[in-house]
Design an enzyme around this catalytic site. Sequence first.
Site, PDB file in Angstrom:
ATOM      1  N   ASN A  15       0.868  -1.174   0.000  1.00 20.37           N
ATOM      2  CA  ASN A  15       0.000   0.000   0.000  1.00 20.37           C
ATOM      3  C   ASN A  15       0.906   1.225   0.000  1.00 20.37           C
ATOM      4  O   ASN A  15       1.453   1.597   1.030  1.00 20.37           O
ATOM      5  CB  ASN A  15      -0.893  -0.035   1.260  1.00 20.37           C
ATOM      6  CG  ASN A  15      -1.748   1.219   1.388  1.00 20.37           C
ATOM      7  OD1 ASN A  15      -1.812   2.032   0.476  1.00 20.37           O
ATOM      8  ND2 ASN A  15      -2.392   1.368   2.533  1.00 20.37           N
ATOM      9  N   LYS A  28       0.080   4.226  -0.407  1.00 19.52           N
ATOM     10  CA  LYS A  28      -0.598   5.435   0.110  1.00 19.52           C
ATOM     11  C   LYS A  28      -0.314   6.617  -0.829  1.00 19.52           C
ATOM     12  O   LYS A  28      -0.221   6.409  -2.029  1.00 19.52           O
ATOM     13  CB  LYS A  28      -0.161   5.701   1.551  1.00 19.52           C
ATOM     14  CG  LYS A  28      -0.261   4.438   2.411  1.00 19.52           C
ATOM     15  CD  LYS A  28      -0.125   4.681   3.877  1.00 19.52           C
ATOM     16  CE  LYS A  28      -0.263   3.351   4.617  1.00 19.52           C
ATOM     17  NZ  LYS A  28      -0.287   3.483   6.057  1.00 19.52           N
ATOM     18  N   HIS A  82      -9.879   1.287   4.502  1.00 22.04           N
ATOM     19  CA  HIS A  82      -8.623   1.519   5.223  1.00 22.04           C
ATOM     20  C   HIS A  82      -8.872   2.538   6.341  1.00 22.04           C
ATOM     21  O   HIS A  82      -9.626   3.486   6.167  1.00 22.04           O
ATOM     22  CB  HIS A  82      -7.543   2.031   4.270  1.00 22.04           C
ATOM     23  CG  HIS A  82      -6.185   2.022   4.895  1.00 22.04           C
ATOM     24  ND1 HIS A  82      -5.768   2.983   5.790  1.00 22.04           N
ATOM     25  CD2 HIS A  82      -5.158   1.140   4.797  1.00 22.04           C
ATOM     26  CE1 HIS A  82      -4.543   2.695   6.201  1.00 22.04           C
ATOM     27  NE2 HIS A  82      -4.151   1.583   5.604  1.00 22.04           N
ATOM     28  N   GLU A 128      -7.200   4.914   7.416  1.00 21.62           N
ATOM     29  CA  GLU A 128      -6.893   6.312   7.091  1.00 21.62           C
ATOM     30  C   GLU A 128      -8.062   6.959   6.361  1.00 21.62           C
ATOM     31  O   GLU A 128      -8.328   8.150   6.510  1.00 21.62           O
ATOM     32  CB  GLU A 128      -5.590   6.383   6.268  1.00 21.62           C
ATOM     33  CG  GLU A 128      -4.380   6.137   7.158  1.00 21.62           C
ATOM     34  CD  GLU A 128      -3.139   5.641   6.457  1.00 21.62           C
ATOM     35  OE1 GLU A 128      -3.074   5.693   5.209  1.00 21.62           O
ATOM     36  OE2 GLU A 128      -2.227   5.172   7.168  1.00 21.62           O
ATOM     37  N   GLU A 185      -5.712  -4.602  10.504  1.00 22.96           N
ATOM     38  CA  GLU A 185      -4.711  -3.555  10.674  1.00 22.96           C
ATOM     39  C   GLU A 185      -5.037  -2.730  11.921  1.00 22.96           C
ATOM     40  O   GLU A 185      -5.828  -1.786  11.850  1.00 22.96           O
ATOM     41  CB  GLU A 185      -4.706  -2.629   9.456  1.00 22.96           C
ATOM     42  CG  GLU A 185      -4.321  -3.306   8.164  1.00 22.96           C
ATOM     43  CD  GLU A 185      -3.749  -2.305   7.165  1.00 22.96           C
ATOM     44  OE1 GLU A 185      -2.637  -2.547   6.691  1.00 22.96           O
ATOM     45  OE2 GLU A 185      -4.397  -1.285   6.892  1.00 22.96           O
ATOM     46  N   GLY A 211       2.172   2.498  10.640  1.00 24.40           N
ATOM     47  CA  GLY A 211       3.177   3.542  10.522  1.00 24.40           C
ATOM     48  C   GLY A 211       3.864   3.910  11.826  1.00 24.40           C
ATOM     49  O   GLY A 211       4.602   4.891  11.890  1.00 24.40           O
ATOM     50  N   SER A 251       2.970  -1.863  10.348  1.00 21.26           N
ATOM     51  CA  SER A 251       4.401  -1.940  10.681  1.00 21.26           C
ATOM     52  C   SER A 251       5.029  -3.295  10.391  1.00 21.26           C
ATOM     53  O   SER A 251       5.885  -3.777  11.147  1.00 21.26           O
ATOM     54  CB  SER A 251       4.640  -1.534  12.148  1.00 21.26           C
ATOM     55  OG  SER A 251       4.317  -0.171  12.334  1.00 21.26           O
TER      56      SER A 251
HETATM   57  P1  PGA Z   1       2.535   0.460   7.532  1.00 20.73           P
HETATM   58  O1  PGA Z   1       1.097   0.675   6.829  1.00 20.73           O
HETATM   59  O2  PGA Z   1       3.085  -0.836   7.017  1.00 20.73           O
HETATM   60  O3  PGA Z   1       3.356   1.649   7.094  1.00 20.73           O
HETATM   61  O4  PGA Z   1       2.303   0.420   8.997  1.00 20.73           O
HETATM   62  C1  PGA Z   1       0.228  -0.403   6.615  1.00 20.73           C
HETATM   63  C2  PGA Z   1      -1.082   0.079   6.039  1.00 20.73           C
HETATM   64  O5  PGA Z   1      -1.569   1.146   6.437  1.00 20.73           O
HETATM   65  O6  PGA Z   1      -1.659  -0.604   5.175  1.00 20.73           O
END
Ligand code: PGA
Length: 254
Positions: free
Chosen positions: A11, A13, A97, A99, A167, A173, A212
């Site tokens: 992903n 983003k 997601h 976000e 997640e 992140g 992460s």
């Molecule tokens: P990350 O993001 O691996 O940077 O923690 C995962 C995601 O949001 O899909």
Amino acid sequence: MTQPPPLIAANWKMNGVESSLAEVRTLLARLHEKTGGPRVAICPPSTLIERLARLVKGSIIEVGGQACRAEAAGAFTGDLSAAMLADAGARLVIVGHSERRAAYGETDDQAAAQASAALGAGLEPIICVGESLEQRRRGEAVSVVERQVRASTAGVSSTAPMYIAYEPIWAIGSGLTPSLDDIAAVHSAIRGALRQSMGEAGLERPILYGGSVTPANAGAILALAEVDGALVGGASLKAESFYAIIENARARVR
Ligand code: PGA
């Protein structure tokens, strides 16, 4: 019942321009001639979907979108339909997601409608769920995620090719991950919720972990019983780290 290969999905983003495709070229060179590994997908920003699809054509890398609307068309400035993503070369799409839930108030109902729209357009949805830090601290992680899974898959055909991605919001992140036992507990609760709502077909829907994931922790996470792959953000942006995670998944392919 044959076990599908794990899925390692990137992903990106809101990261990536033309020059970022150099990372994909490096990845393609590393994956060249490797067979029998996991399924690999990259979900770049929409502006790169078509270029990426052209670049990876004929390779094992598939392309996905990061979000779509449930509606087929209309007055939704700035948004994309599932059919548009498919038209650009996507095979999968992330929906729900955290976000997007946080920034745009997207709900479980919308995630479910987007997943159905994705399937209608020939895309495989990756439906994201996960608890907040407060919910985990209150001991509600399992109940919150079970509820999200039920609501975010409502009306989605039980035999449809789709993924659930667990997640935890606080792990995204942050460099933090739940303990392996905690990941296993939530994945097994998700499996139970899918079985309850979909019957036997719920046993076959793959469940990804995201938050992460790095080359250092991927091996242990991907070895857990109900972990069928990973959704990778930050560590997917560089070919070397994404490749190392893919190689960790290779060990799970029998
Ligand atoms: P990350 O993001 O691996 O940077 O923690 C995962 C995601 O949001 O899909």
